[in-house]
Design an enzyme around this catalytic site. Structure first.
Site, mmCIF file in Angstrom:
data_model
loop_
_atom_site.group_PDB
_atom_site.id
_atom_site.type_symbol
_atom_site.label_atom_id
_atom_site.label_comp_id
_atom_site.label_asym_id
_atom_site.label_seq_id
_atom_site.Cartn_x
_atom_site.Cartn_y
_atom_site.Cartn_z
ATOM 1 N N PRO A 101 0.786 -1.001 0.039
ATOM 2 C CA PRO A 101 0.153 -0.041 -0.034
ATOM 3 C C PRO A 101 0.847 1.228 0.093
ATOM 4 C CG PRO A 101 0.097 -0.866 2.190
ATOM 5 C CD PRO A 101 0.820 -1.943 1.514
ATOM 6 N N TYR B 247 -2.218 14.523 -13.767
ATOM 7 C CA TYR B 247 -3.473 13.498 -13.776
ATOM 8 C C TYR B 247 -4.769 14.025 -13.820
ATOM 9 C CZ TYR B 247 0.023 10.307 -11.763
ATOM 10 O OH TYR B 247 1.181 9.696 -11.313
ATOM 11 N N CYS C 206 5.938 29.456 -15.024
ATOM 12 C CA CYS C 206 5.488 30.039 -16.157
ATOM 13 C C CYS C 206 5.195 28.570 -16.854
ATOM 14 C CB CYS C 206 6.774 30.632 -16.903
ATOM 15 S SG CYS C 206 7.313 31.856 -15.848
HETATM 16 C C1 PLP Z 1 3.087 2.366 -7.099
HETATM 17 C C2 PLP Z 1 3.161 1.009 -6.666
HETATM 18 C C3 PLP Z 1 2.495 0.738 -5.468
HETATM 19 C C4 PLP Z 1 1.780 1.418 -4.703
HETATM 20 O O1 PLP Z 1 0.389 2.091 -5.384
HETATM 21 P P1 PLP Z 1 -0.708 2.591 -4.305
HETATM 22 O O2 PLP Z 1 -1.738 3.088 -5.414
HETATM 23 O O3 PLP Z 1 -0.001 4.072 -3.753
HETATM 24 O O4 PLP Z 1 -1.205 1.879 -3.267
HETATM 25 C C5 PLP Z 1 2.770 -0.771 -5.224
HETATM 26 N N1 PLP Z 1 3.452 -1.556 -5.897
HETATM 27 C C6 PLP Z 1 4.086 -1.210 -7.023
HETATM 28 C C7 PLP Z 1 4.756 -2.135 -7.786
HETATM 29 C C8 PLP Z 1 3.939 0.298 -7.528
HETATM 30 O O5 PLP Z 1 4.483 0.555 -8.687
#
Ligand code: PLP
Length: 418
Positions: free
Chosen positions: A274, A316, A342
């Site tokens: 997470p 995004y 800018c």
């Molecule tokens: C970015 C990433 C995460 C975390 O994603 P969240 O959406 O922030 O929980 C976990 N594992 C991998 C391999 C990622 O690239």
């Protein structure tokens, strides 16, 4: 629930008025709440209680040493995506036995660093990388624990830039090709096949993509088992979403419940990665209003934070709540919140109904703990901002504001120009 709440008209972080911190450290700055971080980590990790698991915080969402140290103390590991992240993690006191390494482009020197550090598992993403890892481990006379990141071709139903588990994405190895890659890897002298991993995307607000993925991974694990390849670690990645605006993502308990049910009884060790769900609402960006102006078309509120400090809105189209630090209940108007850079893309919010902010006032940009500071740059030669952590009625600077000297560190004028 987070600890950025009003008492009367004043926005507090835990037990400190945010204005007090701004006076001492200047603006802009990122502000994190220790209580929120701890609570979020425990809510997530605790949801998997009774299941053999490791919570490996995805440190690309926020890699400050103080924050990594906090999670390490809570028993967490980390998910890294570069040698630099490995360095930060080790330096912050993270147990290498709880580090997993993902990413499509790991360099030989980064693999070497991680093999030497004896990390828990390499989540490899191509057959060439598997070969390279075997080679690197061989050179060091070691065996590396390897997993394959599979691409399950599941639609996470999130923003296309943060969806990673579709077959047109660059990530992982096609799940249908995985068995032959596992067979090859199992035959390599310096690899220990130990896991399987996936990460299908970020800011997911539905459980069904996770459940679909899990069922595909389980099928693969069974198939591998029949071929005599035993999987010990099942890494389900990260991706659980949060509320930025009106989203209603599942609670970690529901997420864990769905996984528990989907998994059934077995002796796999779960790895979870997470990032956003722990960090996102545990941090805000505090900025000061410099000027306001209006054209025939629009009102603008110009603040001292910019897209280099928080790029999510323009990268995004992300929503971040905008709140006054002193909420005296004034009229509202519709405005664009923009920074000094800018670029037309330099905005934090667009056509947003906000308080009638005045110059000199403080503004809180909410839900900025994840992918905020870690994605910041010095574009327009703006030194990176300070990071502050609050615990109770105390605040601590956990990263000093960069200086102009920091901006030119390492730059050199060659002799022929002198
Ligand atoms: C970015 C990433 C995460 C975390 O994603 P969240 O959406 O922030 O929980 C976990 N594992 C991998 C391999 C990622 O690239």
């Amino acid at each position: 629930m987070h600890h950025f709440q009003y008492r009367g008209n004043t926005l507090f972080c835990e037990d400190i008025p945010i204005g007090t911190i701004a006076e001492a450290v200047g603006t802009p700055f990122y502000l994190y709440s220790h209580a929120t971080l701890t609570q979020h980590f425990r809510a997530f990790d605790g949801a998997f209680e009774g299941m053999n698991h490791v919570t490996c915080f995805s440190m690309k969402s926020n890699s400050n040493q103080a924050i990594l140290n906090l999670f390490a103390r809570e028993g967490g590991g980390v998910d890294i995506v570069s040698g630099g992240e490995l360095y930060r993690a080790l330096k912050a006191g993270v147990d290498p036995g709880k580090i997993v390494y993902s990413g499509v482009g790991k360099r030989a020197e980064d693999l070497e660093y991680a093999v030497k550090s004896d990390i828990l598992m390499f989540n490899t993403e191509s057959s060439q990388e598997i070969l390279r890892l075997n080679e690197v481990a061989g050179k060091l006379g070691k065996k590396a624990r390897v997993g394959i990141r599979v691409n399950p071709d599941v639609d996470p139903q999130t923003h296309p830039y943060i969806s990673t588990g579709l077959k047109e994405n660059k990530f992982g190895i096609d799940i249908r090709k995985a068995p032959e890659e596992y067979t090859r890897a199992a035959g390599m002298e310096n690899l220990l096949v130990s896991g399987i991993s996936c990460h299908i995307g970020s800011q997911l607000t539905l459980l069904s993509p996770f459940v679909d993925t899990l069922s595909r991974l389980k099928d693969l694990i069974q198939e591998l088992d029949r071929a005599g390849i035993h999987i010990e670690y099942l890494d389900l990645g990260g991706g659980l979403g949060i509320t930025y605006d009106q989203e209603e993502p599942p609670h970690p308990k529901e997420y864990a419940g769905a996984i528990r049910e989907g998994l059934g009884k077995n002796d796999l060790v779960l790895i979870l990665e997470p990032g956003r769900v722990i960090m996102g609402n545990a941090g805000i960006l505090v900025t000061k209003v410099l000027y306001t102006k209006a054209t025939d078309e629009k009102r603008f509120i110009i603040v001292d934070a910019a897209m280099n400090d928080l790029i999510r809105p323009t990268l995004y189209g992300s929503f971040h709540g905008i709140q006054p630090v002193d909420d005296s209940g004034r009229d509202k108007f519709k405005a664009d919140i923009v920074g000094p850079i800018c670029e037309t893309g330099d905005y934090l919010a667009r056509d947003r109904e906000v308080e009638a902010f005045e110059p000199g006032e403080l503004m809180a940009v909410m839900s900025a703990g994840a992918y905020g500071f870690s994605m910041s740059s010095t574009y327009n030669s703006r030194p990176r901002v300070a990071e502050v952590m609050v615990k109770g009625d105390q605040y601590y600077i956990i990263r000093a504001r960069e200086t102009y000297e920091d901006l030119v560190r390492g730059e050199m004028i060659p002799d022929f120009l002198r």
